[in-house]
Design a protein around this motif. Structure first.
Motif, short mmCIF file in Angstrom:
data_model
loop_
_atom_site.label_atom_id
_atom_site.label_comp_id
_atom_site.label_asym_id
_atom_site.label_seq_id
_atom_site.Cartn_x
_atom_site.Cartn_y
_atom_site.Cartn_z
N HIS A 157 12.49 -7.74 -0.91
CA HIS A 157 13.07 -6.35 -0.76
C HIS A 157 11.84 -5.98 -2.00
CE1 HIS A 157 16.26 -6.22 2.44
NE2 HIS A 157 16.77 -6.71 1.60
N ILE A 158 11.45 -4.73 -1.71
CA ILE A 158 9.95 -4.45 -2.38
C ILE A 158 10.27 -3.01 -2.64
CG2 ILE A 158 7.70 -4.09 -2.53
CD1 ILE A 158 7.89 -6.19 -0.83
N PHE A 159 10.06 -2.66 -4.84
CA PHE A 159 9.56 -1.11 -4.46
C PHE A 159 7.97 -1.52 -5.30
CE2 PHE A 159 8.73 1.53 -8.66
CZ PHE A 159 8.85 2.93 -7.86
N MET A 160 7.64 -0.50 -4.68
CA MET A 160 5.50 -1.03 -4.86
C MET A 160 5.43 0.89 -5.91
SD MET A 160 2.68 -1.84 -2.51
CE MET A 160 3.39 -1.15 -1.11
N GLU A 161 4.74 0.64 -6.69
CA GLU A 161 4.05 1.55 -7.90
C GLU A 161 3.42 2.31 -7.00
OE1 GLU A 161 5.17 4.75 -8.68
OE2 GLU A 161 6.45 4.01 -10.16
N LYS A 162 3.07 3.88 -6.71
CA LYS A 162 1.36 4.43 -6.30
C LYS A 162 0.37 4.12 -7.44
CE LYS A 162 2.34 7.48 -9.27
NZ LYS A 162 0.98 6.77 -10.35
N PRO A 163 -0.32 4.08 -7.18
CA PRO A 163 -1.18 4.43 -5.87
C PRO A 163 -1.32 2.36 -5.55
CG PRO A 163 -2.58 4.24 -6.83
CD PRO A 163 -1.50 4.48 -8.04
N CYS A 164 -1.09 2.44 -4.35
CA CYS A 164 -0.73 0.14 -3.76
C CYS A 164 -2.59 -0.22 -3.60
CB CYS A 164 -0.21 0.78 -2.01
SG CYS A 164 -1.52 1.38 -1.01
N ALA A 165 -4.06 0.52 -3.53
CA ALA A 165 -4.89 -0.39 -3.66
C ALA A 165 -5.71 0.22 -4.81
CB ALA A 165 -5.40 -0.63 -2.53
N VAL A 166 -6.77 0.28 -4.93
CA VAL A 166 -8.24 0.84 -5.38
C VAL A 166 -9.30 0.74 -4.76
CG1 VAL A 166 -7.48 -0.14 -7.74
CG2 VAL A 166 -8.86 -1.57 -6.85
N ASP A 167 -9.34 -0.11 -3.29
CA ASP A 167 -10.23 -0.34 -2.46
C ASP A 167 -10.25 -0.47 -1.33
OD1 ASP A 167 -10.11 -2.78 -2.52
OD2 ASP A 167 -10.47 -3.25 -4.38
N PRO A 168 -10.51 -0.33 -0.36
CA PRO A 168 -10.63 -0.49 0.74
C PRO A 168 -10.18 -1.16 1.29
CG PRO A 168 -12.30 0.49 1.13
CD PRO A 168 -12.21 0.48 -0.25
N THR A 169 -10.72 -2.49 0.71
CA THR A 169 -10.42 -4.37 1.19
C THR A 169 -8.77 -4.52 0.47
OG1 THR A 169 -12.34 -5.30 0.25
CG2 THR A 169 -10.94 -6.93 0.71
N GLY A 170 -8.32 -3.79 -0.40
CA GLY A 170 -6.56 -4.34 -0.63
C GLY A 170 -5.76 -3.10 0.46
N ILE A 171 -6.72 -1.93 0.58
CA ILE A 171 -5.27 -0.95 1.57
C ILE A 171 -5.76 -1.90 2.52
CG2 ILE A 171 -6.00 0.42 3.17
CD1 ILE A 171 -5.05 1.38 0.52
N ARG A 172 -6.61 -2.88 3.53
CA ARG A 172 -5.78 -3.20 4.45
C ARG A 172 -4.96 -4.59 4.35
NH1 ARG A 172 -11.86 -2.41 4.77
NH2 ARG A 172 -12.61 -4.66 3.95
N THR A 173 -4.94 -5.44 3.11
CA THR A 173 -4.49 -5.97 2.74
C THR A 173 -2.72 -4.97 2.88
OG1 THR A 173 -6.04 -7.04 1.81
CG2 THR A 173 -3.36 -7.73 1.42
#
Length: 448
Positions: A157-173
């Motif tokens: 289970h996860i708590f993930m701080e915002k934001p979640c990526a810096v670029d579109p490559t990371g967003i797709r992941t």
């Protein structure tokens, strides 16, 4: 993983879902003026209990022991009974020891030496620990997509701080990993903390039920004074300097339109319930002291049916401050902020609705999000906010790249972009591609 999971879900690479998952359906997205009557439960409103219920022990690992990570760890420990932090991960021993001391002195939560891991790949060690139930991902943003992917693969289970990526490559992941997390029944709570405020939720219900009529535009603002800086010391390598000053470094933070204005962009994205078609942006670097990011942005987002959204972000001392959101409809305007002044007006200035703070006080949302985390796990009330955060972050990335380049960029272009920021290999030492003070120049910057 990014390609296979997206394609497996029926989403061709570079094309986003038609509607955001938390905003799908509803009369306003169809342009209808028919009064709706959605219940809070139907819209997915969370409970707002003061403390999470008791249950089996929940053991967490903190990945990223800086100020925000230490804050997240303390808020997790305060969320409910029978929770603990049992492992720590960071790059720097001094940051880890400071965090460790806070947890010990304030909560009597002592982390064993053998569970303190240092290094760029140290997060993989806690993912392999069978007794870890939860991971708190609080490193600089650049590292988030791969760490989130690893946590999902490990079944945490996860708590993930915002934001979640810096670029579109990371967003797709992140999008691909979010879908896998849902298939595994994992809870993922994200740090876009306004979604953990009861006043925002009740305003959202009013808007979805037609109080302001058809949504026609929105505005998102995070305009404040200068933020923190760290100047390079002689003993620091390029990599150490960048990570210690990560907020001001483009490849690590994604710029302040992501790190701070994401809060406001996320709210307007949530309330409007759709993605922009394209963006045109403005921005520059006027007075920032370190790093290579801008200190002001203004972005026009264009939506279908002539809807618009304006987003501004500024970090310059001596200027007007404004941290708020507005959602404008055919019948009125929702005025939103975290100052305890949320209300809905018609265009004559009459109050149509306002949140009752006297009878329903709003809990600190940074605490509330961790209560939601523990409650979701213990009551098996699954919440997965990762995909929503990914799309809101991508809206911010779209605006940033439009401002960096000075050119219009479409949603489909940014979703399909292979843009990636940061080095391919992580190690302390020189960073030949990083140049202090050299921010993108609109009209000359490479296109996304």
């Amino acid at each position: 993983m990014a390609s296979s999971a997206l394609l497996g879900a029926g989403l061709p690479l570079g094309v986003a879902p038609a509607l955001l998952s938390s905003c799908s359906g509803g009369e306003q997205q169809k342009g209808s003026t028919v009064q709706a009557n959605h219940s809070p439960e139907e819209l997915g409103m969370y409970s707002f209990v003061d403390i999470a219920p008791d249950g089996k022990p929940l053991k967490a690992a903190l990945v990223g022991c800086g100020d925000r990570g230490t804050g997240a760890a303390t808020q997790f420990l305060e969320a409910g009974p029978n929770v603990s932090i049992v492992a720590l991960v960071d790059i720097f021993p001094d940051r880890m020891e400071t965090c460790r001391k806070v947890l010990s002195e304030k909560f009597n939560n002592n982390v064993e030496d053998g569970n303190c891991f240092l290094g760029f790949d140290a997060y993989q060690k806690v993912m392999a620990m069978a007794d870890i139930d939860v991971v708190l991902l609080c490193t600089p943003t650049h590292f988030r997509p791969e760490q989130f992917k690893a946590a999902v693969e490990a079944g945490k289970h996860i708590f993930m701080e915002k934001p979640c990526a810096v670029d579109p490559t990371g967003i797709r992941t992140v999008i691909a990993s979010a879908k896998v997390a849902s298939s595994k029944g994992l809870t993922v709570i994200t740090g876009n903390q306004r979604r953990h405020r009861r006043d925002y939720w009740e305003a959202y219900i009013q808007v979805r039920n037609g109080l302001i009529g058809d949504i026609v535009s929105g505005a998102a603002h995070w305009d404040q004074g200068a933020w923190w800086n760290k100047f390079k010391r002689p003993e620091w390598s390029d990599m150490e300097y960048c990570i210690r000053n990560w907020f001001n470094i483009k490849w690590l933070s994604g710029d302040h339109i992501l790190d701070q204005a994401i809060h406001n962009i996320d709210i307007t994205t949530w309330f409007m319930g759709e993605r922009p078609v394209r963006a045109v942006g403005f921005g520059g670097r006027a007075r920032r002291l370190t790093g290579d990011i801008f200190d002001f942005f203004s972005v026009d987002y264009y939506y279908a049916n002539d809807k618009r959204m304006l987003a501004t972000a500024r970090q310059i001392d001596g200027c007007d401050g404004n941290v708020s959101e507005q959602v404008l409809g055919s019948k009125g305007i929702a005025q939103l902020n975290d100052r305890g002044e949320i209300k809905i007006l018609d265009y004559s200035g009459n109050v149509l609705w306002q949140y009752d703070y006297a009878s329903k006080p709003v809990k600190n949302p940074y605490q509330q999000e961790h209560i939601h985390l523990v409650e979701s796990i213990r009551l098996n009330k699954k919440i997965n906010q990762a995909e929503d955060l990914a799309y809101s972050t991508q809206v911010a990335i779209l605006g940033r790249e439009a401002a960096y380049t000075g050119k219009p960029i479409t949603w489909d272009e940014i979703m399909a972009s292979n843009l990636r920021y940061g080095p391919e290999k992580y190690e302390m030492g020189a960073l030949p591609d990083y140049h202090e003070g050299e921010a993108p120049i609109p009209g000359k910057a490479p296109e996304a």
